[in-house]
Design a protein around this motif. Structure first.
Motif, PDB file in Angstrom:
ATOM      1  N   LEU A   1       0.899  -1.362   0.338  1.00 16.72           N
ATOM      2  CA  LEU A   1       0.596  -0.027  -0.104  1.00 16.72           C
ATOM      3  C   LEU A   1       0.421   1.266   0.250  1.00 16.72           C
ATOM      4  O   LEU A   1       0.723   2.107  -0.374  1.00 16.72           O
ATOM      5  CB  LEU A   1      -1.447  -0.056   1.623  1.00 16.72           C
ATOM      6  CG  LEU A   1      -1.706   1.243   1.786  1.00 16.72           C
ATOM      7  CD1 LEU A   1      -2.841   1.241  -0.052  1.00 16.72           C
ATOM      8  CD2 LEU A   1      -2.903   1.337   2.855  1.00 16.72           C
ATOM      9  N   GLY A   2       1.679   1.265   0.598  1.00 20.34           N
ATOM     10  CA  GLY A   2       2.945   2.483   0.549  1.00 20.34           C
ATOM     11  C   GLY A   2       3.614   2.449  -0.595  1.00 20.34           C
ATOM     12  O   GLY A   2       3.742   3.711  -0.734  1.00 20.34           O
ATOM     13  N   ARG A   3       3.398   2.040  -1.339  1.00 27.32           N
ATOM     14  CA  ARG A   3       4.315   1.778  -2.581  1.00 27.32           C
ATOM     15  C   ARG A   3       3.268   2.440  -3.760  1.00 27.32           C
ATOM     16  O   ARG A   3       3.308   2.958  -4.508  1.00 27.32           O
ATOM     17  CB  ARG A   3       5.181   0.414  -3.197  1.00 27.32           C
ATOM     18  CG  ARG A   3       5.845   0.045  -2.773  1.00 27.32           C
ATOM     19  CD  ARG A   3       6.712  -1.528  -2.812  1.00 27.32           C
ATOM     20  NE  ARG A   3       8.023  -1.431  -2.403  1.00 27.32           N
ATOM     21  CZ  ARG A   3       8.947  -1.299  -2.578  1.00 27.32           C
ATOM     22  NH1 ARG A   3       9.146  -0.916  -3.609  1.00 27.32           N
ATOM     23  NH2 ARG A   3      10.217  -1.905  -1.614  1.00 27.32           N
ATOM     24  N   ALA A   4       1.783   1.571  -3.417  1.00 25.60           N
ATOM     25  CA  ALA A   4       0.792   2.331  -4.563  1.00 25.60           C
ATOM     26  C   ALA A   4       0.849   3.843  -3.912  1.00 25.60           C
ATOM     27  O   ALA A   4       0.553   4.156  -4.600  1.00 25.60           O
ATOM     28  CB  ALA A   4      -0.642   0.805  -3.780  1.00 25.60           C
ATOM     29  N   LEU A   5       0.848   3.846  -2.170  1.00 24.91           N
ATOM     30  CA  LEU A   5       0.460   5.496  -1.968  1.00 24.91           C
ATOM     31  C   LEU A   5       1.807   6.445  -2.939  1.00 24.91           C
ATOM     32  O   LEU A   5       1.414   7.612  -3.565  1.00 24.91           O
ATOM     33  CB  LEU A   5       0.100   5.580  -0.801  1.00 24.91           C
ATOM     34  CG  LEU A   5      -1.062   5.153  -0.541  1.00 24.91           C
ATOM     35  CD1 LEU A   5      -0.638   5.254   1.301  1.00 24.91           C
ATOM     36  CD2 LEU A   5      -2.193   5.900  -0.886  1.00 24.91           C
TER      37      LEU A   5
ATOM     38  N   SER B   1       0.372   3.304   6.210  1.00 22.73           N
ATOM     39  CA  SER B   1       0.685   2.448   6.052  1.00 22.73           C
ATOM     40  C   SER B   1       1.390   1.055   6.177  1.00 22.73           C
ATOM     41  O   SER B   1       1.944   0.132   5.281  1.00 22.73           O
ATOM     42  CB  SER B   1       0.339   2.327   4.513  1.00 22.73           C
ATOM     43  OG  SER B   1       2.070   2.692   3.793  1.00 22.73           O
ATOM     44  N   VAL B   2       1.375   0.383   7.645  1.00 27.74           N
ATOM     45  CA  VAL B   2       1.790  -0.483   7.650  1.00 27.74           C
ATOM     46  C   VAL B   2       0.517  -1.295   8.434  1.00 27.74           C
ATOM     47  O   VAL B   2      -0.028  -0.982   8.449  1.00 27.74           O
ATOM     48  CB  VAL B   2       2.830   0.466   9.892  1.00 27.74           C
ATOM     49  CG1 VAL B   2       3.750   0.841   9.339  1.00 27.74           C
ATOM     50  CG2 VAL B   2       2.155   0.765  10.704  1.00 27.74           C
TER      51      VAL B   2
ATOM     52  N   ALA C   1       1.557  -3.217  13.844  1.00 27.38           N
ATOM     53  CA  ALA C   1       2.417  -2.428  14.016  1.00 27.38           C
ATOM     54  C   ALA C   1       1.552  -1.007  14.464  1.00 27.38           C
ATOM     55  O   ALA C   1       2.419   0.059  15.104  1.00 27.38           O
ATOM     56  CB  ALA C   1       2.873  -2.265  13.438  1.00 27.38           C
ATOM     57  N   ALA C   2       0.656  -0.570  13.666  1.00 23.24           N
ATOM     58  CA  ALA C   2      -0.318   0.730  13.659  1.00 23.24           C
ATOM     59  C   ALA C   2       0.502   2.102  14.877  1.00 23.24           C
ATOM     60  O   ALA C   2       0.660   2.661  14.545  1.00 23.24           O
ATOM     61  CB  ALA C   2      -1.508   1.127  12.967  1.00 23.24           C
ATOM     62  N   GLN C   3      -0.200   1.014  16.051  1.00 19.42           N
ATOM     63  CA  GLN C   3      -0.374   1.767  17.271  1.00 19.42           C
ATOM     64  C   GLN C   3       1.118   2.362  17.324  1.00 19.42           C
ATOM     65  O   GLN C   3       1.174   3.104  18.322  1.00 19.42           O
ATOM     66  CB  GLN C   3      -1.048   1.019  18.898  1.00 19.42           C
ATOM     67  CG  GLN C   3      -1.548   2.182  19.709  1.00 19.42           C
ATOM     68  CD  GLN C   3      -2.150   3.393  18.811  1.00 19.42           C
ATOM     69  OE1 GLN C   3      -3.301   3.643  18.887  1.00 19.42           O
ATOM     70  NE2 GLN C   3      -1.489   4.493  19.843  1.00 19.42           N
ATOM     71  N   ALA C   4       1.990   1.382  17.948  1.00 17.05           N
ATOM     72  CA  ALA C   4       3.239   2.086  17.974  1.00 17.05           C
ATOM     73  C   ALA C   4       4.022   2.843  16.939  1.00 17.05           C
ATOM     74  O   ALA C   4       4.644   3.929  17.446  1.00 17.05           O
ATOM     75  CB  ALA C   4       4.562   0.044  17.952  1.00 17.05           C
ATOM     76  N   VAL C   5       3.386   2.650  15.614  1.00 15.92           N
ATOM     77  CA  VAL C   5       4.234   4.063  14.479  1.00 15.92           C
ATOM     78  C   VAL C   5       3.432   5.328  15.395  1.00 15.92           C
ATOM     79  O   VAL C   5       4.623   6.385  15.475  1.00 15.92           O
ATOM     80  CB  VAL C   5       3.230   3.397  13.079  1.00 15.92           C
ATOM     81  CG1 VAL C   5       3.859   4.680  11.936  1.00 15.92           C
ATOM     82  CG2 VAL C   5       4.885   2.235  13.101  1.00 15.92           C
TER      83      VAL C   5
ATOM     84  N   ASN D   1      -4.123   7.264   8.498  1.00 10.84           N
ATOM     85  CA  ASN D   1      -4.350   5.854   8.896  1.00 10.84           C
ATOM     86  C   ASN D   1      -5.033   5.127   8.219  1.00 10.84           C
ATOM     87  O   ASN D   1      -6.279   4.881   7.708  1.00 10.84           O
ATOM     88  CB  ASN D   1      -4.944   5.854  10.609  1.00 10.84           C
ATOM     89  CG  ASN D   1      -4.585   4.203  10.985  1.00 10.84           C
ATOM     90  OD1 ASN D   1      -3.996   3.559  10.307  1.00 10.84           O
ATOM     91  ND2 ASN D   1      -5.757   4.114  11.796  1.00 10.84           N
ATOM     92  N   PHE D   2      -4.416   4.028   7.656  1.00 11.67           N
ATOM     93  CA  PHE D   2      -5.048   3.257   6.089  1.00 11.67           C
ATOM     94  C   PHE D   2      -5.102   1.701   7.111  1.00 11.67           C
ATOM     95  O   PHE D   2      -5.046   0.869   6.708  1.00 11.67           O
ATOM     96  CB  PHE D   2      -4.065   3.012   4.700  1.00 11.67           C
ATOM     97  CG  PHE D   2      -4.157   3.961   3.628  1.00 11.67           C
ATOM     98  CD1 PHE D   2      -4.816   4.093   2.849  1.00 11.67           C
ATOM     99  CD2 PHE D   2      -3.505   5.726   4.292  1.00 11.67           C
ATOM    100  CE1 PHE D   2      -5.056   5.077   2.065  1.00 11.67           C
ATOM    101  CE2 PHE D   2      -3.292   6.705   3.410  1.00 11.67           C
ATOM    102  CZ  PHE D   2      -4.448   6.710   2.545  1.00 11.67           C
ATOM    103  N   ALA D   3      -4.205   1.311   8.175  1.00  9.80           N
ATOM    104  CA  ALA D   3      -4.397   0.255   8.799  1.00  9.80           C
ATOM    105  C   ALA D   3      -5.417   0.010   9.129  1.00  9.80           C
ATOM    106  O   ALA D   3      -6.656   0.839  10.049  1.00  9.80           O
ATOM    107  CB  ALA D   3      -3.602   0.180   9.652  1.00  9.80           C
ATOM    108  N   PRO D   4      -6.748  -0.823   9.337  1.00  8.41           N
ATOM    109  CA  PRO D   4      -8.115  -1.249   9.423  1.00  8.41           C
ATOM    110  C   PRO D   4      -7.878  -1.165  10.947  1.00  8.41           C
ATOM    111  O   PRO D   4      -8.753  -2.522  11.502  1.00  8.41           O
ATOM    112  CB  PRO D   4      -8.431  -2.204   8.635  1.00  8.41           C
ATOM    113  CG  PRO D   4      -7.354  -2.829   8.111  1.00  8.41           C
ATOM    114  CD  PRO D   4      -5.927  -1.979   8.518  1.00  8.41           C
ATOM    115  N   VAL D   5      -7.419  -0.458  11.730  1.00  8.96           N
ATOM    116  CA  VAL D   5      -7.367  -0.712  13.162  1.00  8.96           C
ATOM    117  C   VAL D   5      -7.717   1.177  13.955  1.00  8.96           C
ATOM    118  O   VAL D   5      -7.424   2.131  13.304  1.00  8.96           O
ATOM    119  CB  VAL D   5      -6.827  -1.073  13.959  1.00  8.96           C
ATOM    120  CG1 VAL D   5      -6.041  -2.596  13.519  1.00  8.96           C
ATOM    121  CG2 VAL D   5      -5.312  -0.395  13.116  1.00  8.96           C
ATOM    122  N   THR D   6      -8.411   0.850  14.831  1.00  9.51           N
ATOM    123  CA  THR D   6      -9.214   1.711  15.934  1.00  9.51           C
ATOM    124  C   THR D   6      -7.579   2.087  16.409  1.00  9.51           C
ATOM    125  O   THR D   6      -7.017   1.974  16.981  1.00  9.51           O
ATOM    126  CB  THR D   6     -10.066   1.704  16.649  1.00  9.51           C
ATOM    127  OG1 THR D   6     -10.760   1.619  16.026  1.00  9.51           O
ATOM    128  CG2 THR D   6     -10.574   3.316  17.478  1.00  9.51           C
TER     129      THR D   6
END
Lengths: 223, 223
Positions: free
Chosen positions: B105-109, B163-164, B168-172, B186-191
């Motif tokens: 996703l990162g590369r796509a963005l 886009s991790v 890993a999202a919250q740590a980032v 935030n593209f990670a599908p978590v709150t």
């Protein structure tokens, strides 16, 4: 033409619901799903209007396109409204979706959890690159695009997500239309043309960044 | 608190514009940009309301949060309205954006053209994978996440797209908040949770498929 949805169509059989009203249906759905998660059993147009930033009259007008959902003295019953909106949106059943274009975005979409949660299942992927054809990506088989027609029939696929480079988008769209696909989610940042019977939604990721910029520029003045 | 935007904030200095109104600002902007492309010089609340599927009163109410843009007997001047909305959105200048997570996703963005067109420039990318650190992806240098602080300062970066993987999202997010980033896409599908001074927008790709499903299910009855 379903009689219960008579306000959706005019006498010429054309859909008359404004696009923005349909956009808000998804938002109503998410908000009512959140209310249910928070333990609420009923809601009303004032509450929904506040959550969406429209007037209560706008909420009633929006929902009135699709039927009568309110109960006198109660408002809307949350579970009932969710079921009704899902039925209207067509997401009360599972949709089989094909993906064309196994580049970075395609792989990211195959991994995306949110589709499945809302009733969309990517059941087949397509590309023209021999290195990926015949492999599985995120558990989904990758086929040559020439196998599109047979897979669409075999798997009852009605929607396609297209994540190919811009220069290839129209050619892929033409193939997809040819095999009878009814709806296209287009991630290629180009305008594509389709026959009037085929529906297209283009995803505008820049709009999300715009919204973020606004909230940063206009943060609460106390923070 | 800018005086000309007094209706944006209440006496406690809190932003009072509903989120949906801000969402419609992006839509007004796109529609007026299209009108200009079609050679139109002026528009009005009736026309904009029709394009967005809201009442003309709603258009006037939405824009009134931000100022007086109409001219008696003329309506809105398109160029003036675009400039005003861009100024309100904060997109009348270029934003430097960082991207964290060089997966698919990162590369796509990084490859996505639409960001740049609307004033967003991804100027640095971050990961923890030694195989990509030190390389360029789509012309953008990839750094170790530990270099975030220095790059954010050097490049005046205020927004970050994440886009991790979900785990890993919250740590980032915590690292990003630590170095003073003001807005997160935030593209990670978590709150994720952030301090109240940081703004977050989560991208819900499933909503787009929902909209497509609706248009397919409710196609004009004549087609």
């Amino acid at each position: 033409m379903p009689e219960s949805k008579s306000k959706l169509f005019n006498d010429q059989g054309e859909l008359v619901v404004p696009k923005a009203v349909v956009g808000r249906l998804s938002l109503y759905l998410r908000e009512v799903q959140h209310l249910i998660r928070d333990g609420k059993e009923t809601t009303n147009s004032t509450e929904l209007g506040k959550l969406l930033g429209v007037t209560d009259a706008q909420v009633r007008k929006d929902l009135a396109y699709f039927g009568q959902f309110g109960h006198p003295g109660v408002g809307y019953r949350c579970q009932e409204l969710v079921a009704a909106i899902k039925s209207i949106m067509g997401t009360n059943t599972i949709w089989n979706v094909a993906l064309v274009g196994i580049g970075n975005l395609g792989r990211a979409l195959l991994r995306y959890k949110g589709f499945h949660e809302q009733g969309f299942q990517i059941v087949a992927a397509f590309d023209v690159d021999d290195n990926v054809i015949g492999t599985k990506v995120e558990g989904v088989d990758v086929f040559h695009i020439r196998d599109l027609a047979s897979m669409v029939t075999a798997q009852s696929i009605r929607l396609v997500a297209i994540s190919v480079p811009s220069h290839a988008a129209q050619a892929v769209v033409d193939q997809v239309v040819e095999v009878g696909i009814e709806g296209i989610l287009n991630f290629a940042p180009v305008t594509i043309s389709v026959p009037s019977k085929v529906r297209v939604i283009g995803v505008d990721l820049a709009m999300e960044l715009e919204q973020l910029a606004f909230t940063v520029v206009n943060r609460d003045s106390k923070s």
